[in-house]
Design a protein around this motif. Structure first.
Motif, PDB file in Angstrom:
ATOM      1  N   LYS A 171      23.110 118.840  81.723  1.00 28.44           N
ATOM      2  CA  LYS A 171      23.941 117.666  81.449  1.00 28.44           C
ATOM      3  C   LYS A 171      24.411 116.996  82.726  1.00 28.44           C
ATOM      4  O   LYS A 171      24.434 115.763  82.841  1.00 28.44           O
ATOM      5  N   ASP A 172      24.780 117.811  83.717  1.00 22.71           N
ATOM      6  CA  ASP A 172      25.282 117.277  84.982  1.00 22.71           C
ATOM      7  C   ASP A 172      24.220 117.255  86.077  1.00 22.71           C
ATOM      8  O   ASP A 172      24.542 117.025  87.250  1.00 22.71           O
ATOM      9  N   LYS A 173      22.970 117.520  85.696  1.00 21.43           N
ATOM     10  CA  LYS A 173      21.861 117.528  86.664  1.00 21.43           C
ATOM     11  C   LYS A 173      22.149 118.461  87.842  1.00 21.43           C
ATOM     12  O   LYS A 173      21.896 118.126  89.005  1.00 21.43           O
ATOM     13  N   ASP A 174      22.678 119.647  87.514  1.00 22.93           N
ATOM     14  CA  ASP A 174      23.030 120.581  88.585  1.00 22.93           C
ATOM     15  C   ASP A 174      22.097 121.786  88.666  1.00 22.93           C
ATOM     16  O   ASP A 174      22.256 122.641  89.538  1.00 22.93           O
ATOM     17  N   HIS A 175      21.110 121.855  87.752  1.00 22.95           N
ATOM     18  CA  HIS A 175      20.116 122.928  87.804  1.00 22.95           C
ATOM     19  C   HIS A 175      18.784 122.350  88.289  1.00 22.95           C
ATOM     20  O   HIS A 175      18.509 121.159  88.127  1.00 22.95           O
ATOM     21  N   LEU A 176      17.957 123.207  88.861  1.00 24.45           N
ATOM     22  CA  LEU A 176      16.676 122.762  89.410  1.00 24.45           C
ATOM     23  C   LEU A 176      15.514 123.500  88.774  1.00 24.45           C
ATOM     24  O   LEU A 176      15.563 124.723  88.599  1.00 24.45           O
ATOM     25  N   LYS A 177      14.482 122.750  88.428  1.00 22.72           N
ATOM     26  CA  LYS A 177      13.191 123.359  88.124  1.00 22.72           C
ATOM     27  C   LYS A 177      12.237 122.915  89.219  1.00 22.72           C
ATOM     28  O   LYS A 177      12.073 121.716  89.466  1.00 22.72           O
ATOM     29  N   LEU A 178      11.656 123.880  89.898  1.00 20.99           N
ATOM     30  CA  LEU A 178      10.749 123.606  91.007  1.00 20.99           C
ATOM     31  C   LEU A 178       9.364 124.125  90.658  1.00 20.99           C
ATOM     32  O   LEU A 178       9.226 125.181  90.032  1.00 20.99           O
ATOM     33  N   VAL A 179       8.353 123.390  91.052  1.00 21.92           N
ATOM     34  CA  VAL A 179       6.975 123.855  90.906  1.00 21.92           C
ATOM     35  C   VAL A 179       6.461 124.194  92.297  1.00 21.92           C
ATOM     36  O   VAL A 179       6.463 123.343  93.199  1.00 21.92           O
ATOM     37  N   PHE A 180       6.057 125.454  92.459  1.00 25.72           N
ATOM     38  CA  PHE A 180       5.582 125.941  93.750  1.00 25.72           C
ATOM     39  C   PHE A 180       4.058 126.058  93.738  1.00 25.72           C
ATOM     40  O   PHE A 180       3.456 126.384  92.713  1.00 25.72           O
ATOM     41  N   SER A 181       3.460 125.841  94.901  1.00 29.63           N
ATOM     42  CA  SER A 181       2.017 126.017  95.057  1.00 29.63           C
ATOM     43  C   SER A 181       1.760 126.950  96.234  1.00 29.63           C
ATOM     44  O   SER A 181       2.418 126.844  97.276  1.00 29.63           O
ATOM     45  N   SER A 182       0.808 127.859  96.029  1.00 29.82           N
ATOM     46  CA  SER A 182       0.443 128.782  97.101  1.00 29.82           C
ATOM     47  C   SER A 182      -0.989 129.245  96.876  1.00 29.82           C
ATOM     48  O   SER A 182      -1.312 129.805  95.823  1.00 29.82           O
ATOM     49  N   ASN A 183      -1.844 128.972  97.851  1.00 31.76           N
ATOM     50  CA  ASN A 183      -3.251 129.381  97.776  1.00 31.76           C
ATOM     51  C   ASN A 183      -3.922 128.916  96.485  1.00 31.76           C
ATOM     52  O   ASN A 183      -4.675 129.657  95.843  1.00 31.76           O
ATOM     53  N   GLY A 184      -3.629 127.686  96.100  1.00 35.08           N
ATOM     54  CA  GLY A 184      -4.278 127.111  94.931  1.00 35.08           C
ATOM     55  C   GLY A 184      -3.683 127.510  93.599  1.00 35.08           C
ATOM     56  O   GLY A 184      -4.187 127.105  92.547  1.00 35.08           O
ATOM     57  N   VAL A 185      -2.615 128.290  93.611  1.00 34.52           N
ATOM     58  CA  VAL A 185      -1.964 128.734  92.376  1.00 34.52           C
ATOM     59  C   VAL A 185      -0.579 128.105  92.294  1.00 34.52           C
ATOM     60  O   VAL A 185       0.151 128.061  93.288  1.00 34.52           O
ATOM     61  N   SER A 186      -0.215 127.603  91.102  1.00 35.52           N
ATOM     62  CA  SER A 186       1.098 126.999  90.896  1.00 35.52           C
ATOM     63  C   SER A 186       1.931 127.852  89.947  1.00 35.52           C
ATOM     64  O   SER A 186       1.396 128.492  89.038  1.00 35.52           O
ATOM     65  N   VAL A 187       3.240 127.839  90.161  1.00 38.39           N
ATOM     66  CA  VAL A 187       4.156 128.570  89.289  1.00 38.39           C
ATOM     67  C   VAL A 187       5.493 127.842  89.284  1.00 38.39           C
ATOM     68  O   VAL A 187       5.892 127.243  90.287  1.00 38.39           O
ATOM     69  N   GLU A 188       6.169 127.878  88.135  1.00 38.71           N
ATOM     70  CA  GLU A 188       7.479 127.241  88.018  1.00 38.71           C
ATOM     71  C   GLU A 188       8.585 128.203  88.420  1.00 38.71           C
ATOM     72  O   GLU A 188       8.482 129.416  88.232  1.00 38.71           O
ATOM     73  N   GLY A 189       9.662 127.623  88.939  1.00 39.62           N
ATOM     74  CA  GLY A 189      10.859 128.393  89.227  1.00 39.62           C
ATOM     75  C   GLY A 189      12.076 127.658  88.708  1.00 39.62           C
ATOM     76  O   GLY A 189      12.133 126.421  88.765  1.00 39.62           O
TER      77      GLY A 189
END
Length: 203
Positions: free
Chosen positions: A123-141
């Motif tokens: 609601k307050d835009k205070d949390h983060l979802k990040l998408v990481f890439s490493s050696n051609g592989v992606s994962v969400e955090g």
């Protein structure tokens, strides 16, 4: 170290960190104490108030602490790259449960993860979802309350005020501490890293 005035002088207790043996420290300054006892991480002491300033100066003079000793340290259980964090691997971690004081949840880490996408959540835009890439592989955090924490990181470590966090983080490399989980939504399940700490990677 906390001291309290009593009828018999100043009485107090001390707590320490692994890098400093508080019992040895008190032993070096014992000439200013009426009595003391304890162990490397905690101790109790009694002294005359007349000796307080001399005791304080002697403790500082004998201290072996360096600046790096005061930097908080975290012990990790393993480094994990996104390529090995599969759904099967995450499910296998459930065999270690239940977690608690006697069986703490493992802490995993990875360095130099490229941040390819950033989303502000809540609601307050205070949390983060990040998408990481490493050696051609992606994962969400997912990093709960990460907006404030990362802005503080930029301010305290990099001496920068950041207004647009998405712009500041895009295509930046970072180091994280995390625990992998399975995020299920609308019948779909995928690996998601629950981030517990974050820093910009050393360039």
């Amino acid at each position: 170290m906390v001291l309290t005035r009593t009828e018999n002088g100043l009485k107090g207790s001390a707590r320490s960190i692994e890098e400093y043996n508080v019992f040895e420290g008190l032993n070096k300054s014992k000439d200013y104490l009426i009595k003391f006892g304890g162990h490397p991480m905690a101790a109790g002491l009694t002294l005359s108030e007349d000796n307080l300033e001399s005791f304080r100066m002697d403790m500082l003079r004998n201290s072996t602490l360096q600046g790096d000793d005061l930097i908080p340290k975290v012990t990790i259980d393993a480094k994990l790259s996104p390529g090995v964090i599969t759904t099967a691997f995450v499910k296998s971690l459930s065999r270690l449960e239940p977690f608690g004081k006697a069986n703490p949840k493992p802490i995993f880490a990875e360095k130099n993860l490229l941040i390819s996408q950033i989303y502000l959540l809540g609601k307050d835009k205070d949390h983060l979802k990040l998408v990481f890439s490493s050696n051609g592989v992606s994962v969400e955090g997912i990093y709960f309350y990460g907006v404030r924490i990362i802005k503080d990181h930029f301010r305290e470590v990099h001496k920068m005020e950041v207004d647009d966090l998405s712009k500041a983080l895009k295509n930046t490399k970072c180091d994280i501490l995390f625990y992998p989980d399975i995020n299920s939504y609308n019948g779909n399940s995928k690996v998601q890293l629950k981030i517990s700490d974050f820093r910009i990677s050393d360039q």
